[in-house]
Each structure stands twice: as structure tokens, then as C-alpha cells.
Design a protein around this motif. Structure first.
Motif, PDB file in Angstrom:
ATOM      1  N   UNK A   1      49.081 -13.009 -22.107  1.00 63.50           N
ATOM      2  CA  UNK A   1      48.099 -13.401 -23.100  1.00 63.50           C
ATOM      3  C   UNK A   1      47.555 -12.365 -23.729  1.00 63.50           C
ATOM      4  N   UNK A   2      47.851 -10.952 -23.638  1.00 65.65           N
ATOM      5  CA  UNK A   2      47.215  -9.849 -24.043  1.00 65.65           C
ATOM      6  C   UNK A   2      48.216  -8.663 -24.133  1.00 65.65           C
ATOM      7  N   UNK A   3      48.138  -7.569 -25.013  1.00 68.75           N
ATOM      8  CA  UNK A   3      49.156  -6.603 -25.225  1.00 68.75           C
ATOM      9  C   UNK A   3      48.846  -5.768 -23.656  1.00 68.75           C
ATOM     10  N   UNK A   4      50.130  -5.224 -23.292  1.00 72.96           N
ATOM     11  CA  UNK A   4      50.199  -4.497 -22.056  1.00 72.96           C
ATOM     12  C   UNK A   4      49.908  -3.120 -22.464  1.00 72.96           C
ATOM     13  N   UNK A   5      49.276  -2.377 -21.521  1.00 67.25           N
ATOM     14  CA  UNK A   5      49.192  -0.815 -21.664  1.00 67.25           C
ATOM     15  C   UNK A   5      50.125  -0.091 -20.634  1.00 67.25           C
ATOM     16  N   UNK A   6      50.213  -0.763 -19.476  1.00 70.74           N
ATOM     17  CA  UNK A   6      50.957   0.021 -18.427  1.00 70.74           C
ATOM     18  C   UNK A   6      51.723  -0.744 -17.653  1.00 70.74           C
ATOM     19  N   UNK A   7      52.916  -0.248 -16.820  1.00 66.38           N
ATOM     20  CA  UNK A   7      53.558  -0.941 -16.039  1.00 66.38           C
ATOM     21  C   UNK A   7      53.802  -0.234 -14.661  1.00 66.38           C
ATOM     22  N   UNK A   8      53.354  -0.708 -13.534  1.00 66.88           N
ATOM     23  CA  UNK A   8      53.621   0.020 -12.125  1.00 66.88           C
ATOM     24  C   UNK A   8      55.021  -0.358 -11.776  1.00 66.88           C
ATOM     25  N   UNK A   9      56.005   0.507 -12.273  1.00 63.82           N
ATOM     26  CA  UNK A   9      57.527   0.025 -11.872  1.00 63.82           C
ATOM     27  C   UNK A   9      58.059   0.037 -10.270  1.00 63.82           C
ATOM     28  N   UNK A  10      57.126   0.660  -9.298  1.00 65.08           N
ATOM     29  CA  UNK A  10      57.113   0.340  -7.924  1.00 65.08           C
ATOM     30  C   UNK A  10      57.051  -0.812  -7.371  1.00 65.08           C
ATOM     31  N   UNK A  11      56.423  -1.619  -8.115  1.00 64.47           N
ATOM     32  CA  UNK A  11      56.159  -3.079  -7.406  1.00 64.47           C
ATOM     33  C   UNK A  11      57.016  -4.125  -8.486  1.00 64.47           C
ATOM     34  N   UNK A  12      57.823  -3.581  -9.213  1.00 65.17           N
ATOM     35  CA  UNK A  12      58.524  -4.789 -10.090  1.00 65.17           C
ATOM     36  C   UNK A  12      60.178  -4.622  -9.756  1.00 65.17           C
ATOM     37  N   UNK A  13      60.555  -5.673  -9.496  1.00 66.01           N
ATOM     38  CA  UNK A  13      62.053  -5.476  -8.876  1.00 66.01           C
ATOM     39  C   UNK A  13      62.800  -6.866  -9.023  1.00 66.01           C
ATOM     40  N   UNK A  14      64.168  -6.929  -8.772  1.00 67.81           N
ATOM     41  CA  UNK A  14      64.893  -8.362  -8.495  1.00 67.81           C
ATOM     42  C   UNK A  14      65.256  -8.502  -7.465  1.00 67.81           C
ATOM     43  N   UNK A  15      64.811  -9.612  -6.927  1.00 69.08           N
ATOM     44  CA  UNK A  15      65.166  -9.808  -5.183  1.00 69.08           C
ATOM     45  C   UNK A  15      66.393 -10.604  -5.222  1.00 69.08           C
ATOM     46  N   UNK A  16      67.310 -10.730  -4.132  1.00 68.09           N
ATOM     47  CA  UNK A  16      68.250 -11.719  -3.716  1.00 68.09           C
ATOM     48  C   UNK A  16      68.460 -11.420  -2.197  1.00 68.09           C
ATOM     49  N   UNK A  17      69.067 -12.408  -1.771  1.00 62.77           N
ATOM     50  CA  UNK A  17      69.259 -12.408  -0.239  1.00 62.77           C
ATOM     51  C   UNK A  17      67.925 -12.405   0.381  1.00 62.77           C
ATOM     52  N   UNK A  18      67.673 -12.211   1.449  1.00 61.62           N
ATOM     53  CA  UNK A  18      66.285 -11.917   2.382  1.00 61.62           C
ATOM     54  C   UNK A  18      65.796 -10.669   2.086  1.00 61.62           C
ATOM     55  N   UNK A  19      66.474  -9.484   1.971  1.00 61.11           N
ATOM     56  CA  UNK A  19      65.866  -8.188   1.689  1.00 61.11           C
ATOM     57  C   UNK A  19      66.435  -7.336   0.921  1.00 61.11           C
ATOM     58  N   UNK A  20      67.329  -7.651   0.108  1.00 63.46           N
ATOM     59  CA  UNK A  20      68.143  -6.860  -1.111  1.00 63.46           C
ATOM     60  C   UNK A  20      67.483  -7.000  -2.276  1.00 63.46           C
TER      61      UNK A  20
END
Length: 557
Positions: A355-374
Motif C-alpha cells: 500500500x506504500x512505496x518500499x524503502x528497504x528489504x531484509x533478505x535474511x527473512x525472505x525465502x521460498x519454502x518447500x517440504x518441511x525444512x527446505x
């Protein structure tokens, strides 16, 4: 004895009531015959007559079905003055106005007159008379198509109208001089026209006003003047909808620490040029409004140029001075809307709308998950914004190797992963699911060619709900193809992108520009638009033929 006399009186009273009670006769065949005309005044095909009233007498009692809409009167008269009544077996039309000299009038009753008991309509009933020495006999006919047919589009709601060339009104300001309704298959026919020069229109008359609405009703027009001195056939109209009001800035003002521009309609192109490169301006587009954001408040006004283009091609170029001041108004919380639920094969396209422009992204907590732990880490190289000044739509492009044998993939982001320009972090966790398709369930290929049109082309694959699943832009040539398609039922739509702006453009009435042509694949044998395709199938050599251009095809003597 007294009781016997009372009993006899009661029986006699009941018998008398039973005999006096009326009821409809039981049984017998249902009346399926419509009313028949016994007399018309004036008589059909009468000459040199200017009636004040029109009277039709039938062989049975009648009623009217929406007479003001369904009785078409040509040429144009003031229908607000007309009074239409049905009394027993008689229809009376009080005109309450003086008719034009040397003019042929047609009263087309369509299905407005019905019998009283079963509502059987009188069909193909017309009354034709002339106020002069002869009956005008010229005709104007053709067909009507709609470029984007909706599920409830009824072509019989469409009107075709003729306006004399010297008429000061048009399809948006007054009813036409001559008009007719389109039938269920898109055909129209106007009869008894006086020779002359006319402008022709067609439109979907949703509100029964006998004129088109600038904003909401699909319409089309013939650009050239039509000279009717002989019967004309083969006219083609292609209806399309587009708000004909030019785009305008209604107002602009500071809202909190931001600046908002309010418009009368949504633009399709936005260009914002900051005249002070020391400051970075970002924006979001809402419903008829543009909100500008600056990272830090400033004391002076900031000048910037705004160039906006709407869907029909109108453009405004304005210089605005905006203030981005300190404000105690609480900032709106940052929200995320993902395009979750999409299916994919190999290449996953994730789109996150903020809803607003982004300034910054924390990549440590952004990911694609599959299976139970991958997981698969999401890196800056996988990310892009649709517009460098619109940092509210984030695109993530991921390639999923076949070696990962799972179907469900989830894009995850913890709270505080995204920081907006106002210093707000996302407070809720993001979890958006996507389904990977198996190769054996996909159709291999749909391909073909386009005939009767000139590119560039936009070719769209639509699912059974009318939602676009694939799109291809054909810059040159006339061949198209879609590979590895999910099994299902589809339609193929082609847009003739005349101005090469990679979008469909509706008609612009002020500039006398017709809408860009749009047409669909149809089965040559059945006329069906539907294409069914299953896993492993290939459909090749489909031929998509263009719709006729708006205008005149043939003239008949």
C-alpha cells in the motif's frame, strides 16, 4: 318443527350462494393466438395525413409491455409529450405535437402489445404513414458486434441510430432521428428513410434513454458521412466501452506528510518529473488518485511535472507545487497483497503489492519454502519493481529445477522484513502458496496464425472464467504459439495493436478514432470459441480471422 324450518332455510341459502358464485370455466385449450388488428387510424401506408391521435383496434382485450421503451417511433419525435394507453381492445397514442411536413413516420410496436389473458405478443406490427405525397422507402442495415462480450451481454439491448448531418445533437446528447433495435444475433434494419446525409451510431442502451452514456455504455460510430440515396447494406459496428471524458486533475493537497492528486478517472500512463534532483519522489496509484511520497519532510514547496494519459488517449501536462510537511497524523500500517494461488511450471513469478512505496528489504527473512525444512533464499537479483518511481509492486522471479519433486511452494517473509518510505515495517507474517505443475499434465502446444489484420498483435489465452492466463506480443508477422499449457478450456483473443503501445485502446469520439479491433478464434465448423486441451496434446494450425472493420462493406441498389 322450528328446527326443521331453520334447517330448510339454511340449505336454501347455501344453494342460492352456490348458484350465484361465478368461476372460470375449467379445461379447454390454452389461448396461444396473439391479438389481431381490426382497424388502424390512420390506415397503414396513408398519405397526406397529420394525425393528432393514432388508434388501433384489436379483436380482444390487450395490455402493454413497457410501451415507452418497446414502441419505436421514427423519425424522432418528442416522446415526453406522447401518451400511450390501452383501454379494453383499443390502443390510443396521443402525439400532442405537430409532425414534420413531407415526412414518413414509422411506429414499430415490436412486442409491446399483448393479449390480456396469456400475454401473447403481437409481432411484426408496424404503422407507416406520410405527411406528404409519398412514402420514403430507403433502408439502412447491417450487423453489430461487441469486442469484449460479457457473460450477460444482450445484443438486443443495442440501438442503431441515424442523425442528419446538419443535426446539432449526437449520440451522447439526444435520441437519433431514425433508430432501430438490434436483434439477438446482432442484425439491424432501419426502413422508410428519407434520402439525405447522415451520421451513424450504435450503442448498448442499458438505461433505456435512447442515447449513449459517456462513461458507462459501449458504443461505436461510422467515421465518414453516409449518403443515403439508395438502400445501404453491410454496415458493421463494433461496440466497445471507454470513458469519453478527458482526464482532469480535480484537486491536489497535502495529506499528512504526503501529497495527493485527485483525478476524475484512472490514468493508464503516468510520468512524474521532479525538477529538483536532490529529492527522490515515489508514488502509488489508487482509485482515481496519485499519492506522492518523500522520504523526509521539507520546508519549501517542491515543483514537479505530471503527465497523465487516460485509456482513450486524452493527455494532460501539469506543473504542481507540492508540500511535504511534518505531520502528527499517524502513518498507515504497511500491508502486503500477494498473487498467491497461482500455478506454474519451472518459472515462478511472484508479485507482492504494497500500500506504500518500499524503502528497504531484509533478505535474511525472505525465502521460498518447500517440504518441511527446505528453502531457497531470495536474493536482490531475483527482485524488480514495475516502475522505478512506483516501489509498491515488487516482482520476484524464481526458477525451480525439476530435481525438486514437490508441488507446493510458499513465499515466506517474517514480520519486519519490509520497510516502507514512512518508516513502517510489516507487522504480519507473509505466507503465499504456489503450485508447481507436473510436465505430464501440461499440453505441449497451441499455435496458429492471424488472417485479415495487420500487426503488431496482442494474443491472449483466456480460461473458462474469462481470466487471462497467458499473453504474447507479436511485433512482426502473424504467427503465434503458447507452450506448456495447463489442461483446460480456453479462448484465444487477438487485439490489433494499431499504435503499438502494447495495450487495447477504446474508441475516442472527439478524435473520431474507432477502437482497436479485437477478435477471437472460432471453430469454422461450429462457430464455437471454446478450445479444449489436455495433457500431452498439441493444437496446431489454428486460424484466427479478424472481425470486419467498422464501416460500410457493400451498397445495394
Amino acid at each position: 318443527m322450528k328446527n326443521i324450518n331453520l334447517l330448510i332455510l339454511l340449505v336454501i341459502s347455501l344453494l342460492a350462494f352456490s348458484c350465484a358464485k361465478q368461476s372460470s370455466p375449467m379445461g379447454g385449450p390454452r389461448d396461444l393466438d396473439p391479438p389481431k388488428v381490426l382497424n388502424m387510424s390512420p390506415k397503414n401506408q396513408s398519405l397526406n395525413t397529420k394525425p393528432e391521435k393514432i388508434i388501433l383496434t384489436f379483436d380482444e382485450y390487450i395490455k402493454l409491455d413497457n410501451a415507452n421503451k418497446n414502441i419505436l417511433i421514427t423519425p424522432r419525435i418528442n416522446k415526453d409529450e406522447v401518451i400511450i394507453t390501452a383501454i379494453k381492445n383499443t390502443l390510443v397514442i396521443e402525439l400532442n405535437q405537430i409532425l414534420e411536413d413531407s415526412t414518413t413516420y414509422v411506429f414499430n410496436f415490436q412486442k409491446s402489445i399483448q393479449d390480456l389473458s396469456e400475454a401473447n405478443p403481437v409481432e411484426n406490427l408496424k404503422l407507416v404513414f406520410s405527411t406528404g405525397e409519398s412514402i420514403d422507402s430507403l433502408t439502412f442495415s447491417g450487423s453489430v458486434n461487441t469486442y469484449f462480450p460479457g457473460r450477460n451481454t444482450q445484443l438486443e439491448d443495442a440501438i442503431v441510430g441515424l442523425y442528419p448531418l446538419d443535426d446539432t445533437t449526437n449520440v451522447f446528447t439526444a435520441p437519433p432521428y431514425y433508430l432501430t433495435q438490434v436483434d439477438s444475433v446482432g442484425k439491424f434494419f432501419i426502413s422508410n428513410i428519407k434520402s439525405g446525409k447522415y451520421i451513424a451510431y450504435a450503442w448498448l442502451d442499458d438505461n433505456n434513454s435512447l442515447k449513449a452514456e459517456y462513461k458507462s455504455e459501449a458504443f461505436d460510430f461510422i467515421k465518414d458521412t453516409i449518403t443515403i440515396i439508395q438502400n445501404i447494406d453491410g454496415i458493421q459496428f463494433n461496440l466497445s466501452k471507454g470513458d469519453q471524458n478527458p482526464i482532469r486533475i480535480l484537486r491536489s493537497s497535502s495529506v499528512g506528510s504526503n501529497y495527493t492528486i485527485v483525478l476524475n478517472k484512472n490514468p493508464v500512463e503516468i510520468s512524474i518529473e521532479n525538477e529538483n534532483p536532490e529529492f527522490d519522489i515515489f508514488y502509488t496509484l489508487g482509485d482515481k488518485r496519485i499519492t506522492l511520497y518523500l522520504e523526509k519532510p521539507i520546508t519549501d514547496s517542491l515543483a514537479f511535472k505530471v503527465n497523465l494519459t487516460d485509456s482513450v488517449g486524452f493527455n494532460i501536462d501539469s506543473l504542481i507545487y507540492a508540500k511535504f510537511e511534518n505531520s502528527e497524523r499517524r502513518s498507515e500500517k504497511l500491508s502486503i497483497t500477494p498473487n498467491s494461488g497461482k500455478s506454474f511450471y519451472k518459472n515462478l513469478g511472484v508479485e507482492l503489492t504494497f500500500n506504500k512505496p518500499l524503502k528497504n528489504i531484509n533478505y535474511d527473512s525472505l525465502y521460498l519454502a518447500y517440504d518441511t525444512a527446505s528453502i531457497i533464499a531470495i536474493t536482490p537479483k531475483m527482485l524488480s519493481f514495475k516502475d522505478s518511481l512506483r516501489r509498491d509492486i515488487l516482482q520476484i522471479n524464481l526458477s525451480i529445477p525439476d530435481s525438486i519433486p514437490f508441488e507446493l511452494f510458499t513465499v515466506k517473509a517474517a514480520d519486519s522484513t519490509f520497510l516502507d518510505i514512512e518508516g513502517q515495517y510489516n507487522e504480519t507474517v507473509l505466507s503465499a502458496n504456489y503450485k508447481k505443475l507436473k510436465l505430464e499434465t501440461l499440453a505441449d502446444l497451441i499455435s496458429g496464425s492471424i488472417e485479415g489484420a495487420e500487426g503488431p498483435f496482442i494474443v491472449q489465452l483466456l480460461d473458462s472464467k474469462g481470466e487471462m492466463k497467458r499473453e504474447a506480443y507479436i511485433k512482426s508477422g502473424n504467427n503465434f504459439s503458447f507452450n506448456l499449457i495447463e489442461a483446460g478450456n480456453y479462448e484465444i483473443r487477438v487485439i490489433e495493436d494499431t499504435n503499438a503501445n502494447k495495450r487495447w485502446d477504446p474508441a475516442n469520439y472527439e478524435e473520431k478514432r474507432n477502437a482497436e479491433r479485437t477478435f477471437y478464434f472460432t471453430d469454422p465448423d461450429t462457430g464455437d470459441k471454446n478450445i479444449s486441451i489436455r495433457g500431452g496434446w498439441t493444437l496446431e494450425d489454428l486460424v484466427i480471422t479478424s472481425t470486419p472493420k467498422t464501416g460500410l462493406k457493400t451498397v445495394q441498389n
